[in-house]
Scaffold this active site. Structure first.
Site, PDB file in Angstrom:
ATOM      1  N   LYS A 262       0.833  -1.209   0.000  1.00  0.00           N
ATOM      2  CA  LYS A 262       0.000   0.000   0.000  1.00  0.00           C
ATOM      3  C   LYS A 262       0.861   1.250   0.000  1.00  0.00           C
ATOM      4  O   LYS A 262       0.653   2.187  -0.793  1.00  0.00           O
ATOM      5  CB  LYS A 262      -0.913   0.003   1.226  1.00  0.00           C
ATOM      6  CG  LYS A 262      -1.796   1.236   1.326  1.00  0.00           C
ATOM      7  CD  LYS A 262      -2.271   1.502   2.744  1.00  0.00           C
ATOM      8  CE  LYS A 262      -1.174   2.133   3.574  1.00  0.00           C
ATOM      9  NZ  LYS A 262      -1.654   2.593   4.894  1.00  0.00           N
ATOM     10  N   CYS A 331     -19.107   6.684   5.417  1.00  0.00           N
ATOM     11  CA  CYS A 331     -19.146   5.229   5.592  1.00  0.00           C
ATOM     12  C   CYS A 331     -18.116   4.818   6.652  1.00  0.00           C
ATOM     13  O   CYS A 331     -17.107   4.165   6.358  1.00  0.00           O
ATOM     14  CB  CYS A 331     -18.863   4.541   4.261  1.00  0.00           C
ATOM     15  SG  CYS A 331     -19.307   2.790   4.236  1.00  0.00           S
ATOM     16  N   CYS A 338     -25.585   6.123   7.116  1.00  0.00           N
ATOM     17  CA  CYS A 338     -26.400   5.780   5.951  1.00  0.00           C
ATOM     18  C   CYS A 338     -27.472   6.826   5.689  1.00  0.00           C
ATOM     19  O   CYS A 338     -27.953   6.949   4.549  1.00  0.00           O
ATOM     20  CB  CYS A 338     -27.035   4.404   6.144  1.00  0.00           C
ATOM     21  SG  CYS A 338     -25.854   3.038   6.247  1.00  0.00           S
ATOM     22  N   CYS A 341     -25.813   9.273   3.345  1.00  0.00           N
ATOM     23  CA  CYS A 341     -25.113   8.690   2.194  1.00  0.00           C
ATOM     24  C   CYS A 341     -25.988   8.750   0.943  1.00  0.00           C
ATOM     25  O   CYS A 341     -27.121   8.258   0.940  1.00  0.00           O
ATOM     26  CB  CYS A 341     -24.713   7.251   2.502  1.00  0.00           C
ATOM     27  SG  CYS A 341     -23.852   6.427   1.147  1.00  0.00           S
ATOM     28  N   CYS A 349     -26.365   0.617  -2.501  1.00  0.00           N
ATOM     29  CA  CYS A 349     -25.518  -0.063  -1.517  1.00  0.00           C
ATOM     30  C   CYS A 349     -26.282  -1.243  -0.918  1.00  0.00           C
ATOM     31  O   CYS A 349     -27.318  -1.045  -0.265  1.00  0.00           O
ATOM     32  CB  CYS A 349     -25.076   0.895  -0.416  1.00  0.00           C
ATOM     33  SG  CYS A 349     -24.052   0.112   0.855  1.00  0.00           S
TER      34      CYS A 349
END
Length: 435
Positions: A262, A331, A338, A341, A349
């Protein structure tokens, strides 16, 4: 019958032996001769096995001169003692473990992962909502070495990062410190290294500083003791193998202790090389919630390989920062928002949840009006009953314990949230005009 001859056994006086009288004198003499006059016997070997199954068998030999074992020598005979020491088994040393072989870095899946359904629409919705979100990664992202906040630090007296070489080192150090650490803490630790180390955040400064000095600067990051040692090793490696600069190829970056895939991909993207996706915990979590994987990936590396097999390469540099900021503000790992979102609002989703608010509550609050000197009206000799008093009806809309229901599977989860909206309905002052 031939006459018999008797004699006493040489081994026991209680035993009588009967022999023919014609027995040879030589054999009889040999039988009755004392042990000291017998012919010297052939030296025997005495063996003793160790009780441990893994220990070697040690053999001890008799001495050829006096038929006595070497280990039975007199205490004053140093030569026999030395011989006994030579006969001792050598101490067995444990077999050294071979170093663990690093796992080969996989750059591509043999069988590409299929692209998930409606991923383009989901990606567009997240990108559009992300434009209105200012997250910690935007100001203090480790892949940029804190450049957005650098000007403020320089104005406050911090040492500037005045060369591309120093910026590359600052970026790599920030990435090494970012593991298991939030972006503000990582950013502050990088600033501490730049300001507190003699000479700033350079390879020479890290090489001359002790591990304790480095650890004091990064004491608030996760696993700071290990990271301090890794930074010390980083300075030595860069000085000896890369002329004091950060390498620009994937293999050399992965060979650095404390640098994983990463960090390597994010660093290479920061210098303009787009050869992979940097997958951290936010990217790993959000792509799993969106069900972008046919089979649930267990590691971030599996997530990276899946994404790189179907996501267009021109989106690789932006997907990490977009999803990290989205995960920091919307998130979240625990209690995702939610209700805020846009992906959940568009029903894109599969992990979205419905929030059921609790009933409203009203609270009445009284406030006193004070003059410019901070005294309540009526404390200067006026009648307290006639003092102006502001009465405010405060309506508090609260959401205490709310039921959170997951769609599709019928489960009901309970989470606790608090949201307050204050609304002033009226404001009256006794004895005066309403304000």
């Amino acid at each position: 019958m031939a006459p018999l001859r008797t004699r006493t056994s040489a081994h026991s006086a209680r035993v009588t032996l009967y022999e023919p009288a014609a027995a040879s004198i030589s054999s009889l003499a040999a039988a009755t001769a004392p042990a000291s006059t017998s012919a010297p016997a052939t030296p025997r070997r005495r063996t003793r096995s160790s009780t441990a199954a893994s220990s070697p068998v040690v053999k001890y030999e008799r001495d050829d001169d006096d038929n006595a074992p070497a280990w039975a020598a007199d205490e004053g005979d140093d030569s026999d003692a030395a011989a006994f020491e030579e006969l001792k088994p050598a101490p067995t040393t444990p077999k050294a473990k071979s170093p663990r072989k690093p796992k080969p870095h996989v750059t591509k899946l043999a069988n590409p992962h299929p692209a998930p359904k409606n991923w383009e629409r989901t990606y567009a919705v997240i990108r559009e909502q992300r434009k209105g979100i200012v997250a910690a990664v935007d100001l203090m992202g480790c892949e940029q070495g804190g450049r957005e906040a650098q000007k403020k630090e320089e104005d406050a007296g911090a040492a500037p990062v005045d060369s591309d070489k120093a910026r590359r080192l600052s970026t790599l150090v920030s990435l090494m410190l970012s593991s298991q650490t939030k972006d503000p803490v990582t950013h502050q630790a990088t600033v501490n290294l730049r300001n507190d180390l003699p000479g700033g955040l350079t390879v020479d400064a890290l090489d001359k500083a002790s591990v304790d000095d480095i650890d004091r600067c990064i004491a608030k990051v996760g696993f700071h003791n290990t990271k301090a040692r890794n930074l010390k090793l980083l300075a030595t490696r860069l000085r000896e193998l890369h002329d004091g600069d950060v390498p620009s190829d994937l293999a050399s970056l992965l060979d650095i202790v404390g640098v994983g895939p990463k960090m390597s991909y994010l660093y290479l993207q920061s210098i303009g090389q787009n050869i992979g996706i940097g997958v951290d915990t936010h990217v790993h979590r959000i792509t799993h919630r969106l069900r972008w994987h046919k089979k649930e990936p267990k590691t971030p590396e599996e997530t990276r390989l899946n994404l790189e097999s179907w996501l267009p390469q021109h989106l690789w540099p932006s997907v990490n920062k977009m999803l990290v900021g989205f995960g920091q503000e919307i998130c979240k790992p625990v209690a995702p928002r939610c209700d805020l979102c846009d992906v959940a609002r568009e029903k894109l989703c599969p992990s979205r949840r419905v929030v059921v608010p609790s009933p409203r509550k009203k609270v009445k609050v009284e406030l006193e009006i004070k003059d410019e000197e901070g005294l309540v009206k009526g404390e200067q000799g006026e009648d307290a009953a006639s003092a102006p008093r502001l009465e405010v009806k405060l309506e508090e809309e609260t959401q205490g314990v709310v039921a959170v229901k997951a769609e599709g599977d019928g489960r009901v989860l309970v989470a606790e949230r608090e949201v307050k909206n204050e609304v002033v309905e009226a404001a009256t002052v006794p004895g005066g005009e309403a304000s």
